[in-house]
Design a protein around this motif. Structure first.
Motif, mmCIF file in Angstrom:
data_model
loop_
_atom_site.group_PDB
_atom_site.id
_atom_site.type_symbol
_atom_site.label_atom_id
_atom_site.label_comp_id
_atom_site.label_asym_id
_atom_site.label_seq_id
_atom_site.Cartn_x
_atom_site.Cartn_y
_atom_site.Cartn_z
ATOM 1 N N HIS A 57 0.635 2.412 9.735
ATOM 2 C CA HIS A 57 0.035 2.875 8.483
ATOM 3 C C HIS A 57 0.136 4.390 8.354
ATOM 4 O O HIS A 57 0.509 4.920 7.301
ATOM 5 C CB HIS A 57 -1.437 2.420 8.403
ATOM 6 N N ALA A 93 5.770 0.114 -5.744
ATOM 7 C CA ALA A 93 4.506 0.818 -6.028
ATOM 8 C C ALA A 93 4.713 1.782 -7.182
ATOM 9 O O ALA A 93 3.850 1.941 -8.043
ATOM 10 C CB ALA A 93 4.039 1.570 -4.781
ATOM 11 N N ALA A 94 5.879 2.412 -7.214
ATOM 12 C CA ALA A 94 6.113 3.446 -8.222
ATOM 13 C C ALA A 94 6.435 2.867 -9.597
ATOM 14 O O ALA A 94 5.756 3.158 -10.573
ATOM 15 C CB ALA A 94 7.243 4.352 -7.757
#
Ligand code: HEM
Length: 479
Positions: free
Chosen positions: A132, A287-288
């Motif tokens: 992460h 995501a974008a």
């Protein structure tokens, strides 16, 4: 014979009732659990159908959530797609759950997302700890900080300029699709040097409908929406793999982008396999393009319905040009920082947008909140949009009113504005997104006259969608 038949039926009924009771009233170590109120619906499908019934033309959160909050209070239980879920619209509980990332909870998304993003296994991209930290670090390195000011702002403005110029030569443009492609191409260029004009890669057809496809049943057989989506994901991954191969073959031709950093880090980070890098790149693209295109599409819908907002937005951006020595010079970081009304338009759109009804987590251990237990293994839906529509913070919360942002202080906002999530999983592309959207609006209102010619309806089913798109017509102000 009849007797045996009756015994079998009775045994079946008893067994079914036992399963139903176990399903509705779970126990931990034989002790009944004090679950929040709510209904688990029918075995297997739970209350999925009720959640999927679209709500039309209201920007409010989905009625599924609204009605249950009224009936049961801010914490309730349900079952969606066969998964028991605790829904929390309690800001205090949500804050606590966010703070427990990696301890009591972990990120979890729908089965369709899991299949699409390879969320299972050792190096799943939702992993906590080292993986992460790496994911955040590499995203911020290329889509945040200094890079934004120094390198990206002029690139963003140039790409918006060339796209809007193209749109102005066409008839009406469906903006959700057009912006999805624009942001996809831009992000792919920044991340791994994808050159849309010269690429031989196959076109990604389902791009504008990707998120819609993800809400479909994750049945990966030809003809299903999910299958189409998986095929397109494969195309994107192949594109990244191909570029990776070229970079391995020509180590001297390295532009130092996101992909190069990942390739260089393969020596020190064991989880960085070629597959993982392809997943990562795809995750960033998704995501974008999905979230930025939805925000900008919604902003254009709101602006077309609120001409006084468009007027003030245009005035602010034109004032930026007037203050320059050369009105044709590029937008600077300092100018961007002065565009406060533009930022208010973006914030107000983000406040009302709330693409999903909530963010999902999985309980790793039994969690006790407000006198209830969330059993280990259950899903938790954090309804973050609830704070965006609180009338005590935002008067007439369903109204699009960017002027309200003048009076909102930072302390209120830290608790009542979370379009980019909360805790350690907060969006790593937030600053990039805000800059991209501001530059887009700047070019649009200073260089073009535009109007909506078709579409603009919204639904929540349960994610925010534009069923007929938003079609706009642009003409250059120089014409
Ligand atoms: C309007 C635009 C955007 C919105 C509203 C948005 C929203 C969010 C939200 C709510 C989360 C948290 C998810 C959760 O906690 O389950 C998130 C995470 C994330 N977003 Fe965004 N996002 C946007 C744009 C972007 C862009 C452009 C990028 C990449 C360039 C990006 C990269 C990420 C990443 C990498 C994460 C995971 C962060 C982590 O796990 O630490 N996002 N985003």
């Amino acid at each position: 014979m009849l007797g045996i038949g009756l015994v079998i039926v009775a045994l079946f009924v008893i067994y079914y009732t036992y399963l139903l009771m176990k399903w509705k009233y779970p126990k931990i170590n034989g002790v009944p659990v004090h679950l929040p109120p709510g209904s688990m619906g029918l075995p297997l499908i739970g209350e999925t159908i009720q959640l999927l019934i679209p709500s039309y033309n209201s920007i409010d959160i989905h009625p599924f959530i609204r009605k249950r909050i009224q009936r049961y209070g801010p914490i309730f239980r349900t079952n969606l797609v066969g998964r028991p879920i605790i829904v929390s619209a309690d800001p205090e509980v949500n804050k606590y759950i966010f703070s427990q990332e990696g301890h009591l909870v972990e990120m979890w998304y729908l089965d369709s997302f899991a299949k699409l993003f390879a969320f299972e296994g050792e190096s799943k991209v939702t992993a906590i700890g080292r993986v992460h930290r790496y994911l955040r670090g590499i995203t911020l390195n290329h889509f945040g900080g200094e890079n934004l000011r120094e390198k990206m702002l002029p690139q963003i403005e140039a790409t918006v300029n060339s796209n809007l110029c193209k749109w102005s030569t066409q008839g009406a443009v469906e903006v959700k699709s057009a912006i999805s492609r624009m942001i996809f191409n831009f992000t792919a260029k920044v991340a791994f040097g994808y050159d849309v004009e010269n690429s031989k890669a196959e076109t990604i057809e389902s791009l504008p409908n990707f998120i819609q496809s993800l809400m479909s049943f994750p049945l990966n057989i030809p003809g299903t929406t999910f299958h189409k989506c998986m095929k397109d994901k494969e195309k994107m991954s192949n594109m990244v793999r191909q570029i990776m191969k070229e970079r391995f073959n020509s180590p001297d031709k390295r532009p130092g982008d996101f992909l190069d950093q990942a390739i260089n880090d393969m020596a020190s980070e064991k989880f960085l396999t070629e597959d993982f890098i392809a997943e990562l790149a795809f995750g960033i693209l998704f995501a974008a393009f999905e979230s930025v295109s939805t925000t900008l599409t919604l902003a254009l819908k709101f602006l077309s319905e609120n001409p006084h907002v468009l007027e003030e937005l245009t005035a602010e951006n034109q004032a930026v040009l007037r203050k320059r020595e050369n009105p044709d010079s590029q937008l600077t970081w300092e100018e961007y920082k002065t565009m406060t009304f533009t930022q208010s338009v973006i914030n107000e759109t983000l406040r009302l947008m709330n693409i999903p009804p909530g963010l999902l987590r999985k309980a790793l251990k039994d969690i006790n909140v407000k006198g209830y237990t969330i059993p280990a293994g259950w899903t938790i839906m954090l309804v973050t949009p609830i704070v965006h529509l609180n009338p005590e913070t935002y008067k007439d919360p369903l109204e699009f009113n960017p002027w309200r942002w003048k009076d909102l202080d930072q302390v209120t906002l830290s608790k009542s504005f979370m379009p980019f999530g909360g805790g350690t999983r907060q969006c790593a592309g937030a600053e990039f997104s805000k800059l991209y959207m501001a530059a887009f609006l700047h070019v649009l209102v200073t260089k073009y006259r535009w109007s909506k010619v078709k579409g603009g309806r919204i639904t929540r089913s349960p994610i925010l969608l534009f069923p007929d798109g938003v079609h706009v017509k642009l003409t250059s102000k120089r014409d």
